[in-house]
Design a protein around this motif. Structure first.
Motif, PDB file in Angstrom:
ATOM      1  N   ARG A 175       0.927  -1.254  -0.101  1.00  0.00           N
ATOM      2  CA  ARG A 175       0.039  -0.037  -0.018  1.00  0.00           C
ATOM      3  C   ARG A 175       0.814   1.427  -0.074  1.00  0.00           C
ATOM      4  NH1 ARG A 175      -2.950  -3.047   4.240  1.00  0.00           N
ATOM      5  NH2 ARG A 175      -4.799  -3.934   3.074  1.00  0.00           N
ATOM      6  N   ALA A 176       2.337   1.208   0.203  1.00  0.00           N
ATOM      7  CA  ALA A 176       3.127   2.238   0.309  1.00  0.00           C
ATOM      8  C   ALA A 176       3.488   2.651  -1.117  1.00  0.00           C
ATOM      9  CB  ALA A 176       4.312   1.786   1.082  1.00  0.00           C
ATOM     10  N   ARG A 207      12.725   3.544  -9.014  1.00  0.00           N
ATOM     11  CA  ARG A 207      11.747   2.946  -7.857  1.00  0.00           C
ATOM     12  C   ARG A 207      11.352   1.501  -8.294  1.00  0.00           C
ATOM     13  NH1 ARG A 207       8.989   6.760  -4.757  1.00  0.00           N
ATOM     14  NH2 ARG A 207       9.584   8.769  -4.920  1.00  0.00           N
ATOM     15  N   PHE A 208      11.383   0.700  -7.214  1.00  0.00           N
ATOM     16  CA  PHE A 208      10.757  -0.807  -7.350  1.00  0.00           C
ATOM     17  C   PHE A 208       9.446  -0.860  -7.766  1.00  0.00           C
ATOM     18  CE2 PHE A 208      14.740  -1.589  -4.577  1.00  0.00           C
ATOM     19  CZ  PHE A 208      15.201  -2.432  -5.239  1.00  0.00           C
ATOM     20  N   ARG A 209       9.078  -1.580  -8.479  1.00  0.00           N
ATOM     21  CA  ARG A 209       7.463  -1.631  -8.737  1.00  0.00           C
ATOM     22  C   ARG A 209       6.580  -2.762  -8.267  1.00  0.00           C
ATOM     23  NH1 ARG A 209       6.289  -4.929 -13.838  1.00  0.00           N
ATOM     24  NH2 ARG A 209       7.957  -6.661 -14.229  1.00  0.00           N
ATOM     25  N   GLY A 210       7.200  -3.471  -7.367  1.00  0.00           N
ATOM     26  CA  GLY A 210       6.523  -4.315  -6.490  1.00  0.00           C
ATOM     27  C   GLY A 210       7.268  -5.447  -5.966  1.00  0.00           C
ATOM     28  N   PRO A 234       6.382 -18.291 -11.431  1.00  0.00           N
ATOM     29  CA  PRO A 234       5.844 -17.142 -10.884  1.00  0.00           C
ATOM     30  C   PRO A 234       4.502 -17.439 -10.198  1.00  0.00           C
ATOM     31  CG  PRO A 234       5.567 -17.052 -13.290  1.00  0.00           C
ATOM     32  CD  PRO A 234       6.498 -18.318 -12.772  1.00  0.00           C
ATOM     33  N   ILE A 235       4.337 -16.882  -9.046  1.00  0.00           N
ATOM     34  CA  ILE A 235       3.030 -16.973  -8.357  1.00  0.00           C
ATOM     35  C   ILE A 235       2.248 -15.789  -8.393  1.00  0.00           C
ATOM     36  CG2 ILE A 235       1.884 -17.519  -6.146  1.00  0.00           C
ATOM     37  CD1 ILE A 235       4.217 -19.355  -5.509  1.00  0.00           C
ATOM     38  N   ARG A 236       2.699 -14.632  -7.987  1.00  0.00           N
ATOM     39  CA  ARG A 236       2.173 -13.328  -7.800  1.00  0.00           C
ATOM     40  C   ARG A 236       2.982 -12.309  -7.990  1.00  0.00           C
ATOM     41  NH1 ARG A 236      -3.050 -12.129  -4.035  1.00  0.00           N
ATOM     42  NH2 ARG A 236      -3.706 -14.359  -5.142  1.00  0.00           N
ATOM     43  N   LEU A 237       2.698 -11.126  -8.663  1.00  0.00           N
ATOM     44  CA  LEU A 237       3.083  -9.836  -8.513  1.00  0.00           C
ATOM     45  C   LEU A 237       2.202  -8.934  -7.738  1.00  0.00           C
ATOM     46  CD1 LEU A 237       5.309  -7.479  -9.264  1.00  0.00           C
ATOM     47  CD2 LEU A 237       3.628  -7.256 -10.956  1.00  0.00           C
ATOM     48  N   ILE A 238       2.905  -8.223  -6.633  1.00  0.00           N
ATOM     49  CA  ILE A 238       2.139  -7.565  -5.856  1.00  0.00           C
ATOM     50  C   ILE A 238       2.327  -5.961  -6.020  1.00  0.00           C
ATOM     51  CG2 ILE A 238       1.153  -6.773  -3.466  1.00  0.00           C
ATOM     52  CD1 ILE A 238       1.596  -9.880  -2.819  1.00  0.00           C
ATOM     53  N   SER A 239       1.950  -5.272  -6.589  1.00  0.00           N
ATOM     54  CA  SER A 239       2.243  -3.853  -7.215  1.00  0.00           C
ATOM     55  C   SER A 239       2.339  -2.810  -6.054  1.00  0.00           C
ATOM     56  CB  SER A 239       1.675  -3.181  -8.401  1.00  0.00           C
ATOM     57  OG  SER A 239       1.694  -4.177  -9.489  1.00  0.00           O
ATOM     58  N   PHE A 240       3.240  -1.943  -5.834  1.00  0.00           N
ATOM     59  CA  PHE A 240       3.075  -0.944  -5.025  1.00  0.00           C
ATOM     60  C   PHE A 240       2.148   0.164  -5.520  1.00  0.00           C
ATOM     61  CE2 PHE A 240       7.351  -2.240  -4.376  1.00  0.00           C
ATOM     62  CZ  PHE A 240       7.524  -2.472  -2.685  1.00  0.00           C
ATOM     63  N   ARG A 241       1.249   0.593  -4.798  1.00  0.00           N
ATOM     64  CA  ARG A 241       0.021   1.331  -5.198  1.00  0.00           C
ATOM     65  C   ARG A 241      -0.350   2.404  -4.332  1.00  0.00           C
ATOM     66  NH1 ARG A 241      -1.311  -3.500  -2.786  1.00  0.00           N
ATOM     67  NH2 ARG A 241      -2.795  -3.445  -1.263  1.00  0.00           N
ATOM     68  N   GLY A 242       0.784   2.938  -3.620  1.00  0.00           N
ATOM     69  CA  GLY A 242       0.612   4.018  -2.494  1.00  0.00           C
ATOM     70  C   GLY A 242       0.608   5.459  -3.350  1.00  0.00           C
TER      71      GLY A 242
END
Length: 203
Positions: free
Chosen positions: A97-98, A179-182, A195-203
């Motif tokens: 969430r950051a 910036r890292f994307r996730g 690959p299981i999941r990408l969790i993207s930063f969304r803050g």
């Protein structure tokens, strides 16, 4: 344009070395297809596509081809037990969430038998610490050590070859902010990453 379609997890070759540089779609994605039971989990800090492409070109040029089964990557955790997958996805989702963590390619890192791009990112180090705290008691010795963020571009070579590459790259390598994307979540299956999941930063 980068291919955002993502890898086909049911295809015959799951080696990330053969994936496009932008192998994840922009949104969260869950791999489908059969998975091997009891495969340990890896967590990565995902680089932006243009930086993956550049780092991976260096890796393909300088990593022994018979040993290069992975694309360029930044590993946060190498082997977490598969039983924590659900909790781990929750933890990564909460931290994502950051805002995307600030980072910088900051020169070269000498490895025992190779070379890496060193990464400076206090933001990602802080997030890594939060994950490690939630996974307390489950970390391997390797994952319990202080985090040294890097992208390996050369390994399993002689010391002379590593020193030669470092001498070649050092004069031309300047700090690169990004910036890292996730967070990337993978399963380690017989030397390949599923690959299981990408969790993207969304803050």
């Amino acid at each position: 344009m980068p291919d955002h379609s993502g890898p086909d997890p049911s295809g015959p070759d799951r080696s990330p070395a053969n994936w496009p540089s932008a192998n994840w779609p922009s949104a969260n994605w869950i791999a489908t297809g059969p998975r091997k039971a009891n495969a340990p989990l890896l967590v990565t800090a995902e680089l932006p596509p243009d930086l993956v492409g550049w780092a991976d070109s260096l890796r393909r040029a300088h990593y022994p081809p018979e040993r290069n089964r992975l694309r360029a990557h930044v590993t946060l955790f190498h082997a977490l037990p598969p039983s924590v997958e659900g909790e781990l996805i929750e933890v990564l989702g909460a931290l994502a969430r950051a805002a995307p963590p600030r980072a910088r390619i900051d020169g070269l890192m000498k490895l025992d038998a190779g070379t890496a791009l060193a990464i400076d990112s206090p933001d990602m180090v802080e997030l890594h610490g939060a994950i490690a705290e939630r996974m307390h008691g489950l970390l391997t010795d390797q994952d319990s050590r202080p985090l040294r963020l890097h992208v390996t571009i050369q390994n399993k070579v002689t010391r002379q070859a590593a020193q030669a590459l470092q001498a070649q790259l050092r004069p031309t390598l300047h700090p690169i902010p990004f910036r890292f994307r996730g967070f990337g979540l993978y399963a380690w299956e017989a030397g390949l990453w599923r690959p299981i999941r990408l969790i993207s930063f969304r803050g």
